[in-house]
Write a protein that holds these residues in place. Structure first.
Motif, short mmCIF file in Angstrom:
data_model
loop_
_atom_site.label_atom_id
_atom_site.label_comp_id
_atom_site.label_asym_id
_atom_site.label_seq_id
_atom_site.Cartn_x
_atom_site.Cartn_y
_atom_site.Cartn_z
N GLY A 68 0.77 -1.23 0.00
CA GLY A 68 0.00 0.00 0.00
C GLY A 68 0.80 1.28 0.00
N LEU A 69 2.09 1.19 -0.33
CA LEU A 69 2.92 2.40 -0.34
C LEU A 69 2.58 3.35 -1.48
CD1 LEU A 69 6.52 1.25 0.67
CD2 LEU A 69 5.17 3.07 1.69
N TYR A 70 1.87 2.87 -2.47
CA TYR A 70 1.54 3.73 -3.61
C TYR A 70 0.09 4.18 -3.60
CZ TYR A 70 6.03 1.90 -5.04
OH TYR A 70 7.38 1.55 -5.07
N ASN A 71 -0.57 4.04 -2.44
CA ASN A 71 -1.90 4.62 -2.25
C ASN A 71 -1.70 6.06 -1.77
OD1 ASN A 71 -2.98 2.11 -2.85
ND2 ASN A 71 -3.11 1.49 -0.70
N ILE A 72 -1.71 6.99 -2.70
CA ILE A 72 -1.32 8.37 -2.42
C ILE A 72 -2.56 9.22 -2.16
CG2 ILE A 72 -0.16 10.41 -3.35
CD1 ILE A 72 1.48 8.50 -5.11
N HIS A 73 -2.61 9.87 -1.03
CA HIS A 73 -3.63 10.88 -0.77
C HIS A 73 -3.11 11.89 0.23
CE1 HIS A 73 -4.77 9.13 3.14
NE2 HIS A 73 -4.72 7.96 2.54
N ARG A 74 -3.72 13.06 0.25
CA ARG A 74 -3.18 14.19 0.99
C ARG A 74 -3.33 14.05 2.50
NH1 ARG A 74 -2.88 19.06 -2.60
NH2 ARG A 74 -3.24 18.24 -4.70
N LEU A 75 -4.25 13.25 2.97
CA LEU A 75 -4.50 13.14 4.40
C LEU A 75 -3.82 11.91 5.02
CD1 LEU A 75 -8.27 14.16 4.52
CD2 LEU A 75 -6.30 15.50 5.28
N ARG A 76 -2.91 11.32 4.30
CA ARG A 76 -2.22 10.14 4.82
C ARG A 76 -1.30 10.53 5.96
NH1 ARG A 76 -0.27 4.98 1.56
NH2 ARG A 76 0.87 3.89 3.16
N ARG A 77 -1.35 9.75 7.04
CA ARG A 77 -0.53 10.05 8.22
C ARG A 77 0.83 9.37 8.13
NH1 ARG A 77 -4.69 7.94 12.62
NH2 ARG A 77 -4.94 6.40 10.97
N PHE A 78 1.80 9.97 8.81
CA PHE A 78 3.15 9.42 8.82
C PHE A 78 3.16 8.03 9.43
CE2 PHE A 78 7.63 9.62 10.69
CZ PHE A 78 8.21 9.20 9.51
N ARG A 79 2.32 7.81 10.44
CA ARG A 79 2.25 6.50 11.08
C ARG A 79 1.81 5.43 10.08
NH1 ARG A 79 -1.87 6.07 15.92
NH2 ARG A 79 -3.33 6.21 14.17
N GLU A 80 0.85 5.77 9.22
CA GLU A 80 0.41 4.82 8.20
C GLU A 80 1.54 4.49 7.24
OE1 GLU A 80 -2.83 6.81 6.40
OE2 GLU A 80 -4.26 6.33 8.00
N GLU A 81 2.34 5.50 6.93
CA GLU A 81 3.45 5.30 5.99
C GLU A 81 4.52 4.39 6.61
OE1 GLU A 81 5.28 8.91 4.20
OE2 GLU A 81 4.18 8.09 2.50
N ILE A 82 4.80 4.58 7.90
CA ILE A 82 5.78 3.73 8.58
C ILE A 82 5.33 2.27 8.55
CG2 ILE A 82 6.82 3.18 10.81
CD1 ILE A 82 6.86 6.14 11.43
N VAL A 83 4.06 2.03 8.84
CA VAL A 83 3.52 0.67 8.83
C VAL A 83 3.62 0.06 7.44
CG1 VAL A 83 1.44 -0.72 9.15
CG2 VAL A 83 2.00 1.07 10.80
N ALA A 84 3.27 0.86 6.41
CA ALA A 84 3.33 0.36 5.04
C ALA A 84 4.76 0.03 4.63
CB ALA A 84 2.72 1.38 4.08
N VAL A 85 5.71 0.87 5.03
CA VAL A 85 7.12 0.61 4.70
C VAL A 85 7.59 -0.67 5.39
CG1 VAL A 85 9.48 1.43 5.04
CG2 VAL A 85 7.72 2.99 4.21
N ALA A 86 7.23 -0.85 6.65
CA ALA A 86 7.63 -2.05 7.38
C ALA A 86 7.07 -3.31 6.71
CB ALA A 86 7.15 -1.97 8.83
#
Length: 266
Positions: free
Chosen positions: A69-87
Motif C-alpha cells: 500500500g505504499l503507492y496509495n497516495i492521498h493528501r491526508l495520509r498520516r506518517f504512522r500509516e506510511e511507517i507501517v506500510a514501509v515495514a
C-alpha cells in the motif's frame, strides 16, 4: 485508481524506491563483507553475484511496496500509516528475495546482509518520502499543487471543517463551497452551491477531488445520500466525526487540527 494529478508523484516515489533499494542492496554487501566482520565458513560471495541480483531485487521491491500500500497516495495520509506500510513492504521484499534466491539456488546468501538490507531499505525509503512530502507541503502552502473540495453541510461542524482545512495550507486543499439540501442555511464565508443530489454535476464543474461530509450527529443518516450520489464518481469521500465514539469505528480515520476525518471510500 490513481488520479491524473497523482501520477507524476507516483512515478517519483517508484523511482526513489528503486534507487533506495538498490543503494541498500549494495551497501548491505559492503558492510557485511568489506568491513572486517567474521565470515561464516570463510566464504565470501563474489560482488558480481550481488550486482547480478540487483535488477530482480528492484522489481521485487516495486511489487512488494505496491502490495503493502505504499503507492496509495492521498493528501491526508498520516506518517504512522506510511511507517507501517514501509515495514510491511520491506518485510515482504526480504521474504521474496530470500525465497527466489533459494529457489534458484543462487550463490549469494547471508542472513546478516539481508538484515542490513532490510534496515537500510526501510530508512532510505522513509527518508526519501519524508523529504518529498516536506517539499510538497511547502509548495502547496505557496499555492502550488492545489486540489478542490466541497463540504456537505452548512452548520457549525461544516464551518469548523472549512477553517481547519484553510489553516492546514500544506495539504493544498481549497474548499470551494458548501452543499446542503436545506436552502435556508447560508454561511457567510462560502456559498451554498446546491443540494446533495447535484453533487455529481458539481464535482465535474468545479474539478472536485475531495468531499467532506460535515453533518451534525442528528443528520448522520443523510451521509448515505452523499455516498449514493457519488458512487460513480472518482472522488475522495470523508465523514467528519461529530462525536468521539466514531473514533473507535473500523473505518479509516485521519486527524487534522484536533478534528477527525473518517474515510468512507478512497
Amino acid at each position: 485508481m490513481v488520479n491524473r494529478t497523482s501520477q507524476p508523484l507516483l512515478v517519483w516515489f517508484v523511482a526513489w524506491d528503486v534507487i533506495a533499494t538498490a543503494i541498500a542492496w549494495v551497501a548491505a554487501y559492503l558492510l557485511r563483507f568489506d568491513t572486517g566482520l567474521p565470515l561464516v565458513n570463510n566464504h565470501q560471495p563474489d560482488f558480481e553475484l550481488c550486482l547480478a541480483n540487483l535488477p530482480l531485487v528492484s522489481i521485487l521491491a516495486v511489487v512488494s511496496f505496491r502490495v503493502a500500500g505504499l503507492y496509495n497516495i492521498h493528501r491526508l495520509r498520516r506518517f504512522r500509516e506510511e511507517i507501517v506500510a514501509v515495514a510491511r513492504g520491506v518485510g515482504l521484499l526480504v521474504l521474496l528475495v530470500m525465497s527466489t534466491n533459494f529457489a534458484r539456488q543462487y550463490g549469494y546468501e547471508s542472513r546478516l546482509a539481508m538484515l542490513l538490507f532490510a534496515g537500510l531499505t526501510a530508512v532510505g525509503v522513509l527518508v526519501a518520502r519524508r523529504a518529498t512530502w516536506i517539499a510538497i507541503g511547502r509548495l502547496r502552502a505557496r499555492g502550488y499543487n492545489q486540489s478542490h473540495a466541497l463540504i456537505v453541510g452548512t452548520g457549525r461542524l461544516a464551518r469548523r471543517t472549512a477553517r481547519s482545512i484553510d489553516h492546514a495550507a500544506w495539504l493544498g486543499i481549497q474548499t470551494v463551497a458548501y452543499v446542503d439540501d436545506d436552502a435556508g442555511r447560508h454561511p457567510t464565508d462560502r456559498p451554498v452551491v446546491g443540494p446533495v443530489c447535484d453533487l455529481p454535476r458539481l464535482v465535474q464543474e468545479h474539478h472536485i477531488e475531495h468531499v467532506f461530509v460535515a453533518l451534525p450527529m442528528n443528520r448522520y443518516a443523510e451521509a448515505r445520500k452523499v455516498f449514493d450520489a457519488l458512487s460513480e464518481t472518482v472522488v475522495d469521500v470523508r465523514l467528519v466525526a461529530d462525536m468521539p465514539a466514531l473514533g473507535a469505528s473500523a473505518l479509516t480515520t485521519s486527524h487534522l487540527h484536533g478534528m477527525t476525518f473518517i474515510g468512507l471510500r478512497e
